[in-house]
Scaffold this motif. Structure first.
Motif, PDB file in Angstrom:
ATOM      1  N   GLN A 245      19.905   5.836 -51.008  1.00 31.56           N
ATOM      2  CA  GLN A 245      21.256   6.314 -51.316  1.00 31.56           C
ATOM      3  C   GLN A 245      21.760   5.706 -52.617  1.00 31.56           C
ATOM      4  O   GLN A 245      22.402   6.385 -53.428  1.00 31.56           O
ATOM      5  CB  GLN A 245      22.198   5.968 -50.155  1.00 31.56           C
ATOM      6  CG  GLN A 245      21.962   6.816 -48.913  1.00 31.56           C
ATOM      7  CD  GLN A 245      22.735   6.325 -47.708  1.00 31.56           C
ATOM      8  OE1 GLN A 245      23.264   5.202 -47.693  1.00 31.56           O
ATOM      9  NE2 GLN A 245      22.808   7.152 -46.666  1.00 31.56           N
ATOM     10  N   GLU A 248      20.090   7.555 -55.497  1.00 34.63           N
ATOM     11  CA  GLU A 248      20.615   8.902 -55.714  1.00 34.63           C
ATOM     12  C   GLU A 248      22.032   8.886 -56.273  1.00 34.63           C
ATOM     13  O   GLU A 248      22.424   9.787 -57.015  1.00 34.63           O
ATOM     14  CB  GLU A 248      20.559   9.703 -54.411  1.00 34.63           C
ATOM     15  CG  GLU A 248      19.114   9.980 -53.973  1.00 34.63           C
ATOM     16  CD  GLU A 248      19.011  11.150 -53.009  1.00 34.63           C
ATOM     17  OE1 GLU A 248      18.653  12.251 -53.458  1.00 34.63           O
ATOM     18  OE2 GLU A 248      19.300  10.957 -51.819  1.00 34.63           O
ATOM     19  N   LYS A 264      10.677  11.263 -48.708  1.00 46.00           N
ATOM     20  CA  LYS A 264      10.746  12.729 -48.567  1.00 46.00           C
ATOM     21  C   LYS A 264      12.184  13.248 -48.563  1.00 46.00           C
ATOM     22  O   LYS A 264      12.426  14.423 -48.818  1.00 46.00           O
ATOM     23  CB  LYS A 264      10.049  13.162 -47.277  1.00 46.00           C
ATOM     24  CG  LYS A 264       8.543  12.985 -47.304  1.00 46.00           C
ATOM     25  CD  LYS A 264       7.944  13.240 -45.931  1.00 46.00           C
ATOM     26  CE  LYS A 264       6.470  12.852 -45.884  1.00 46.00           C
ATOM     27  NZ  LYS A 264       5.952  12.805 -44.510  1.00 46.00           N
ATOM     28  N   THR A 265      13.143  12.369 -48.266  1.00 45.59           N
ATOM     29  CA  THR A 265      14.548  12.801 -48.193  1.00 45.59           C
ATOM     30  C   THR A 265      15.234  12.765 -49.552  1.00 45.59           C
ATOM     31  O   THR A 265      16.345  13.263 -49.693  1.00 45.59           O
ATOM     32  CB  THR A 265      15.348  11.918 -47.211  1.00 45.59           C
ATOM     33  OG1 THR A 265      15.489  10.601 -47.761  1.00 45.59           O
ATOM     34  CG2 THR A 265      14.657  11.842 -45.854  1.00 45.59           C
ATOM     35  N   ILE A 266      14.611  12.151 -50.549  1.00 45.83           N
ATOM     36  CA  ILE A 266      15.242  12.024 -51.868  1.00 45.83           C
ATOM     37  C   ILE A 266      15.184  13.373 -52.591  1.00 45.83           C
ATOM     38  O   ILE A 266      14.104  13.907 -52.852  1.00 45.83           O
ATOM     39  CB  ILE A 266      14.562  10.917 -52.709  1.00 45.83           C
ATOM     40  CG1 ILE A 266      14.772   9.551 -52.028  1.00 45.83           C
ATOM     41  CG2 ILE A 266      15.110  10.901 -54.132  1.00 45.83           C
ATOM     42  CD1 ILE A 266      14.043   8.404 -52.698  1.00 45.83           C
ATOM     43  N   ARG A 267      16.328  13.905 -52.902  1.00 42.67           N
ATOM     44  CA  ARG A 267      16.407  15.240 -53.509  1.00 42.67           C
ATOM     45  C   ARG A 267      16.868  15.217 -54.971  1.00 42.67           C
ATOM     46  O   ARG A 267      16.742  16.192 -55.685  1.00 42.67           O
ATOM     47  CB  ARG A 267      17.391  16.108 -52.710  1.00 42.67           C
ATOM     48  CG  ARG A 267      16.952  16.385 -51.275  1.00 42.67           C
ATOM     49  CD  ARG A 267      15.908  17.493 -51.224  1.00 42.67           C
ATOM     50  NE  ARG A 267      15.465  17.753 -49.862  1.00 42.67           N
ATOM     51  CZ  ARG A 267      14.371  17.252 -49.329  1.00 42.67           C
ATOM     52  NH1 ARG A 267      13.599  16.461 -50.055  1.00 42.67           N
ATOM     53  NH2 ARG A 267      14.018  17.530 -48.084  1.00 42.67           N
ATOM     54  N   SER A 268      17.408  14.095 -55.408  1.00 44.31           N
ATOM     55  CA  SER A 268      17.988  14.034 -56.749  1.00 44.31           C
ATOM     56  C   SER A 268      16.930  14.237 -57.833  1.00 44.31           C
ATOM     57  O   SER A 268      15.862  13.621 -57.806  1.00 44.31           O
ATOM     58  CB  SER A 268      18.670  12.680 -56.963  1.00 44.31           C
ATOM     59  OG  SER A 268      19.085  12.548 -58.306  1.00 44.31           O
ATOM     60  N   LYS A 269      17.245  15.084 -58.800  1.00 47.12           N
ATOM     61  CA  LYS A 269      16.346  15.300 -59.937  1.00 47.12           C
ATOM     62  C   LYS A 269      16.362  14.112 -60.892  1.00 47.12           C
ATOM     63  O   LYS A 269      15.539  14.038 -61.819  1.00 47.12           O
ATOM     64  CB  LYS A 269      16.754  16.585 -60.675  1.00 47.12           C
ATOM     65  CG  LYS A 269      16.523  17.848 -59.854  1.00 47.12           C
ATOM     66  CD  LYS A 269      17.007  19.084 -60.589  1.00 47.12           C
ATOM     67  CE  LYS A 269      16.804  20.333 -59.728  1.00 47.12           C
ATOM     68  NZ  LYS A 269      17.376  21.533 -60.372  1.00 47.12           N
TER      69      LYS A 269
END
Length: 527
Positions: A245, A248, A264-269
């Motif tokens: 968190q 991100e 796998k939960t990290i979505r930030s580019k």
């Protein structure tokens, strides 16, 4: 780093709150590099410390004579040149005349001698690195000549370990540090080291707040190329999800203990997630001489237990594709550590072997540290082991406990079956033989109960280790591989998995890498 480098169970403290964007940091190059990690620091005294974070800290504020490059080859640091005698017992180092401490004074041979003698005489966890040193001569301020008790072709690699840090002896001595034979009882400088870093490294200590944060700033007197980042802050963040968190949200630049599921939960580019093989591994250990054994744990019984472990399923359960199986207690990538055959899984043969040994309904007490090591929850791992061994009619009684209680028990009456972890202290395979080998006096020979059951001792390992340390290069690697095969045959240490390391960092951060000597080389990082 052995299992004695505990994964500290520290509080989350104020990590996320302290790192909020509104805390006033300037944007750009002057903004501190924020690293979120569960800090397992046991000391900031480089000769008393022994932990993963300690490796990073020591190699950032102190320096060693040699270090490792990205290919694990030795390169100069404080020493401009070095040579070893043909018999690998005498090592001569010429110090770089430009080297200086953070107070501007020169790094001299007397500082190296004092530092290494202090490491040895403090008798801390890392003292074993210097215990074979018998003499250190300093014929002039730039020359150090070290004599060791027996041939040791790995001594130069040991010199690159961050615990072999060179300290400003004049400044440290003036503040209670001692290197004499009675240093273990007379040295009282540990508290002083919590606020001071008398080294020659690229950074110096600014402040340390236990369970909260560690702050470093660029060494204004640094004698080599200055690091790109001015300030570095380590935030105490125990939980992988909280670390993710912070990444991100931009309140951390690097997160150091992201597990595969969290990754796998990290979505930030804006976040880079890189997976690399590590040198760490998780293993089971059997103790034939443990007082709690309900039947005699012969080699046949130990082999049967190993045959009852479906290692591929254990890997899938604990790490999925983010790790590798490991057969011998020498890491993949270390000299002699590759090319071992996979350990077989044969439950039918295991049952038959147990029946023949009158151990058809074996019961094992399994005490282990209740912690997460390199992304593997040891409690979940042992539940899986319990399930696997039940298929061969072995009942496993799980006993999770604190690390300190585990260490006391495993070194006392022994533990019939346990699980724990290991990470390297330097780049070299001798440390694994000396720790895991069934040799008189080795840590795991003692824990395996060699005093009660001398049959666990394997004389071949001692003979081979002596040969490896008297040789070097490819010849030594071949011998270490042979020792690895012997340790597999012992069936006392049962390596299971080598977790991959996940490097997670802001995409604007450059130079993040995993190092066999220093864990994370901070001075190479830039924005």
């Amino acid at each position: 780093m052995h299992s004695s480098r505990t994964t500290a169970m520290l509080a989350l403290a104020a990590g996320i709150a302290c790192a909020s964007p509104s805390s006033g940091y300037a944007q750009g190059a002057s903004r501190p590099l924020v690293i979120a990690r569960n800090m397992d620091l046991n000391s900031l005294d480089p000769h008393r410390s022994f932990c993963d974070t300690c490796q990073i800290y020591n190699s950032t504020v102190y320096e060693t004579l040699l270090t490792l490059d990205t290919n694990n080859k030795l390169v100069p640091l404080l020493a401009a040149s070095w040579e070893a005698s043909a018999d690998q017992t005498k090592f001569t180092f010429k110090l770089d005349p430009k080297a200086k401490f953070s107070d501007g004074s020169p790094v001299e041979a007397k500082d190296v001698k004092w530092s290494w003698e202090r490491l040895k005489n403090l008798k801390g966890s890392a003292a074993f690195l210097a215990e074979n040193i018998t003499q250190i001569d300093t014929p002039d301020p730039q020359t150090v000549v070290v004599t060791v008790a027996a041939p040791n072709s790995e001594f130069l690699n040991i010199v690159s370990a961050p615990y072999m840090a060179v300290v400003n002896s004049k400044v440290a001595s003036a503040n209670g540090a001692m290197a004499a034979a009675d240093a273990a009882t007379k040295d009282n400088a540990e508290g002083w080291f919590l606020q001071n870093s008398p080294g020659s490294g690229p950074y110096v200590l600014t402040s340390y707040s236990p369970n909260n944060e560690l702050r470093l700033k660029r060494n204004a007197q640094y004698w080599r190329s200055a690091p790109a980042i001015e300030d570095v802050v380590f935030r105490q963040v125990k939980d992988a999800v909280a670390q993710a968190q912070m990444l991100e949200s931009g309140t951390a630049d690097i997160a150091m203990q992201i597990d595969p599921d969290t990754a796998k939960t990290i979505r930030s580019k804006d976040v880079t997630v890189q997976t690399v093989p590590s040198y760490n591994f998780i293993y089971l250990a059997l103790s034939p001489g443990a007082k709690g054994n309900k039947v005699k744990m012969t080699k046949e019984v130990r082999e049967a237990i190993s045959l009852g472990l479906n290692r591929k399923e254990i890997l899938e359960f604990t790490l999925g594709k983010e790790g590798q199986l490991i057969s011998a207690p020498i890491p993949l990538g270390f000299p002699g550590g590759s090319g071992f055959p996979e350990e077989p899984y044969d439950p039918a043969k295991a049952k038959d072997q147990l029946a023949k040994a009158n151990a058809g309904n074996l019961e094992l007490d399994a005490a282990f540290p209740n912690l997460n090591a390199y992304g593997v929850d040891l409690s979940l791992l042992m539940q899986k082991v319990q399930q696997e061994l039940s298929k061969i009619n072995v009942k496993v009684n799980l006993q999770p406990m604190t690390f300190s209680n585990w260490r006391e028990q495993v070194s006392g009456n022994g533990i019939p079956l346990t699980a724990v972890f290991y990470a390297p202290d330097y780049f070299g395979s001798a440390q694994y033989v000396e720790y895991f080998g069934m040799m008189p006096g080795s840590p795991w020979a003692k824990r395996a109960g060699a005093a009660n059951d001398p049959s666990v001792i394997n004389p071949r390992e001692s003979e081979l280790l002596k040969k490896a340390l008297a040789s070097g290069g490819e010849e030594a690697a071949t011998i270490y591989h042979e020792i690895g095969l012997e340790m597999i045959k012992d069936k006392v240490i049962l390596p299971l998995v080598s977790p991959n390391l996940i490097l997670a960092y802001n995409k604007g951060v450059k130079g993040v890498r995993y190092s066999a000597c220093c864990n994370l080389p901070i001075a190479e990082i830039s924005r």
